[in-house]
Design an enzyme around this catalytic site. Structure first.
Site, short mmCIF file in Angstrom:
data_model
loop_
_atom_site.label_atom_id
_atom_site.label_comp_id
_atom_site.label_asym_id
_atom_site.label_seq_id
_atom_site.Cartn_x
_atom_site.Cartn_y
_atom_site.Cartn_z
N LEU A 173 2.56 6.98 -1.50
CA LEU A 173 3.66 7.91 -1.73
C LEU A 173 3.65 8.42 -3.17
O LEU A 173 3.95 9.58 -3.43
CB LEU A 173 4.99 7.26 -1.38
CG LEU A 173 5.17 6.91 0.10
CD1 LEU A 173 6.50 6.20 0.33
CD2 LEU A 173 5.03 8.11 1.01
N VAL A 222 0.84 -1.20 0.00
CA VAL A 222 0.00 0.00 0.00
C VAL A 222 0.87 1.26 0.00
O VAL A 222 0.56 2.25 -0.66
CB VAL A 222 -0.96 0.01 1.22
CG1 VAL A 222 -1.76 1.30 1.29
CG2 VAL A 222 -1.89 -1.20 1.17
N CYS A 223 1.99 1.20 0.70
CA CYS A 223 2.86 2.38 0.87
C CYS A 223 3.26 3.04 -0.45
O CYS A 223 3.13 4.26 -0.60
CB CYS A 223 4.09 2.04 1.69
SG CYS A 223 3.69 1.45 3.37
N PRO A 224 3.75 2.27 -1.45
CA PRO A 224 4.15 2.96 -2.68
C PRO A 224 2.98 3.63 -3.41
O PRO A 224 3.16 4.67 -4.05
CB PRO A 224 4.79 1.87 -3.54
CG PRO A 224 4.35 0.58 -2.95
CD PRO A 224 4.07 0.85 -1.51
#
Length: 189
Positions: free
Chosen positions: A53, A48-50
């Site tokens: 970001l 999920v993080c990329p």
């Protein structure tokens, strides 16, 4: 988190970050004098993080035009941020500082440390030019955030700061009517 961080001043910190191809030092002093977003996420090289970001990178020019700096933070090192930036097309478009917080100091300062995992919650903090927190949003690990909604909230926070006595109603968008709280409005909205 036992007490609200709204309107509290950010705590002192010093950290290394990866930014525009080099390593830089960032401190709490860098967040003062302009609006800032501190965007915590669990870890580099995840799922999920990329997406979050990258979404934030897509809004970065608009945020910069509003005198807002973005700082992403995870408990990874600044070296790991560089490696991720160099190997991921999505992360490669990031132009804002990526702060490494391997000691967890900043993550704990903002109350988003998952102690048993040594990772940060998905925490978003909008900080005014005086270094005071104006917006706090914390989401569970599996729930990605929306940078366009964050931008809307930043616009509202900046509007309210520039127009004392006015407030922005739900779903307010720039240019729309605001409210001036008064006894005459009670029960009429």
């Amino acid at each position: 988190m036992s007490q609200s961080l709204i309107n509290t001043e950010i705590k002192p910190f010093n950290a290394s970050a990866f930014h525009n191809g080099e390593f830089i030092e960032v401190s709490d002093a860098d967040l003062k004098g302009k609006w800032s977003i501190v965007f915590f996420y669990p870890a580099d090289f995840t799922f999920v993080c990329p997406t979050e970001l990258g979404d934030l990178a897509d809004q970065y020019d608009e945020l910069k035009s509003r005198n807002v700096e973005v700082y992403s933070v995870s408990t990874d090192t600044h070296f790991t941020h560089k490696a991720w930036h160099d190997t991921s097309e999505t992360i490669g478009k990031i132009q804002y500082p990526m702060i490494g917080d391997p000691t967890g100091t900043i993550t704990r300062n903002f109350g988003v440390m998952i102690e048993e995992a040594g990772l940060a919650e998905r925490g978003t903090f909008v900080i005014d030019p005086e270094g005071k927190i104006q917006i706090v949003e914390i989401s569970a690990g599996g729930i990605g955030r929306d940078a366009s909604e964050l931008l809307r909230k930043v616009k509202a926070a900046q509007y309210v700061a520039a127009h004392p006595g006015e407030v922005c109603p739900a779903k307010w968008k720039e240019g729309e009517a605001t409210l001036a709280p008064s006894l005459d409005l009670v029960g009429k909205i």
